[in-house]
Design a protein around this motif. Structure first.
Motif, mmCIF file in Angstrom:
data_model
loop_
_atom_site.group_PDB
_atom_site.id
_atom_site.type_symbol
_atom_site.label_atom_id
_atom_site.label_comp_id
_atom_site.label_asym_id
_atom_site.label_seq_id
_atom_site.Cartn_x
_atom_site.Cartn_y
_atom_site.Cartn_z
ATOM 1 N N GLU A 153 7.051 -1.967 -9.796
ATOM 2 C CA GLU A 153 7.259 -2.714 -11.404
ATOM 3 C C GLU A 153 7.084 -3.697 -11.811
ATOM 4 O O GLU A 153 6.295 -4.783 -12.226
ATOM 5 N N GLU A 209 5.867 4.314 -1.824
ATOM 6 C CA GLU A 209 5.793 5.069 -2.958
ATOM 7 C C GLU A 209 4.996 4.232 -3.601
ATOM 8 O O GLU A 209 4.053 4.037 -4.724
ATOM 9 N N ARG A 221 0.912 5.747 -4.519
ATOM 10 C CA ARG A 221 1.639 6.654 -5.475
ATOM 11 C C ARG A 221 1.692 5.701 -7.282
ATOM 12 O O ARG A 221 0.997 6.404 -8.439
ATOM 13 N N TRP A 222 2.021 4.941 -6.836
ATOM 14 C CA TRP A 222 2.442 4.033 -7.748
ATOM 15 C C TRP A 222 0.883 3.093 -8.250
ATOM 16 O O TRP A 222 0.516 2.827 -9.784
ATOM 17 N N LYS A 223 0.392 2.667 -7.510
ATOM 18 C CA LYS A 223 -1.052 2.326 -7.546
ATOM 19 C C LYS A 223 -2.224 3.634 -8.239
ATOM 20 O O LYS A 223 -2.845 2.818 -9.023
ATOM 21 N N GLU A 224 -1.774 4.914 -7.716
ATOM 22 C CA GLU A 224 -2.403 5.646 -8.256
ATOM 23 C C GLU A 224 -2.857 6.065 -9.960
ATOM 24 O O GLU A 224 -3.251 6.148 -10.420
ATOM 25 N N LYS A 225 -1.216 5.026 -10.199
ATOM 26 C CA LYS A 225 -0.890 5.937 -11.475
ATOM 27 C C LYS A 225 -1.288 4.492 -12.271
ATOM 28 O O LYS A 225 -1.449 4.938 -14.128
ATOM 29 N N ARG A 226 -1.508 3.699 -12.036
ATOM 30 C CA ARG A 226 -1.970 2.235 -12.806
ATOM 31 C C ARG A 226 -3.369 1.950 -12.838
ATOM 32 O O ARG A 226 -4.220 1.307 -13.633
#
Length: 279
Positions: A239, A270, A273-278
């Motif tokens: 982040e 990780e 997963r972070w990219k998919e949430k954004r």
């Protein structure tokens, strides 16, 4: 008749590093159980010891252990030796000792050489408290998982390592413990080509990346520094760095791995997963 299982330490290199007591015990017992009889016969021949040898190693521990216990219960004392150093320390022996103690057979240590304590004594790292972790796991993920779990350990860490895996282990040390963590590698202790190289993780890794590595190896890693700032976890670092700068994925993963000390492969998962949430 009372009989005893003697746990006898033998030289890790220099044949002169054996005690007078060890030599006497090896001559007096009825039988010597050795990890590799061909290897141990050289030591016994050097000192003119003609005691009978039998093989006791990880592949025959169960069957041979029962045979040795029978001999002990019949009144014949036995000496257990490994290829080098103190038996049962990352070598066969633990199961036989436990079996004998459960059966009420006397077990006596004949102390002497140990690569673990020899390396600690000369490495120049804090050794009033240390944790011995045995051999470094050979597989990459298991190795990285173990190093990650031990990253903040307040004791000096001691490992045994195979020469052909040392480079990979040192690279993992740099990535997980950090470039500045103090590290020492003791190689071929007490032998002709003995070497002790110490410095930062980066310096030690670079030194052993220059050519073929041979010999028996002890890897030591200094304790985590007191008061060191806690590391970010991967999501927090993603982040922060992802929001602050417009970085290509590979560079973002590299920086997060450096900031957190986590393996890049884990950071990449990780990141996905972070990219998919954004999105």
């Amino acid at each position: 008749m009372a009989a005893t299982l003697y746990i006898v330490a033998t030289p890790i290199g220099n044949l002169e590093d054996i005690s007078l007591r060890a030599l006497r015990i090896l001559k007096e017992v009825a039988l010597i159980a050795a990890e590799d009889t061909r290897h141990s016969r050289k030591l016994l021949s050097h000192y003119g010891i003609a005691t009978s040898l039998v093989a006791y190693h990880e592949h025959n521990e169960e069957a041979r252990g029962a045979q040795l216990l029978n001999r002990l219960e019949a009144g014949q004392s036995v000496a257990l030796i490994s290829d080098a150093g103190t038996p049962a320390i990352s070598d066969p022996g633990f199961h036989l000792v436990r079996r004998c103690r459960a059966a009420g057979v006397s077990v006596v240590a004949v102390p002497g050489p140990s690569a673990l304590t020899a390396a600690l004594s000369v490495a120049g790292l804090p050794c009033h408290r240390f944790a011995f972790e045995g051999f470094v796991p050979p597989r990459k993920k298991a190795r990285e998982d173990l190093f990650t779990a031990l990253r903040d350990e307040a004791r000096t860490l001691v490992f045994y390592e195979a020469p052909h895996r040392l480079r990979a282990s040192l690279e993992a040390v740099v990535g997980i413990f950090g470039t500045h963590r103090q590290v020492a590698v003791a190689r071929e202790l007490t032998k002709k080509h003995e070497e002790l190289f110490s410095g930062s993780a980066t310096e030690v890794s670079a030194h052993f990346a220059q050519g073929e590595v041979r010999g028996e190896i002890v890897l030591l890693i200094a304790p985590a520094e007191k008061g060191a700032a806690p590391r970010e976890d991967v999501p927090t670092a993603l982040e922060r760095l992802g929001a602050e700068q417009d970085l290509p994925p590979a560079e973002l993963v590299r920086r997060v791995a450096k900031a957190t000390g986590e393996p890049r492969s884990q950071v990449y998962q990780e990141y996905l997963r972070w990219k998919e949430k954004r999105l």
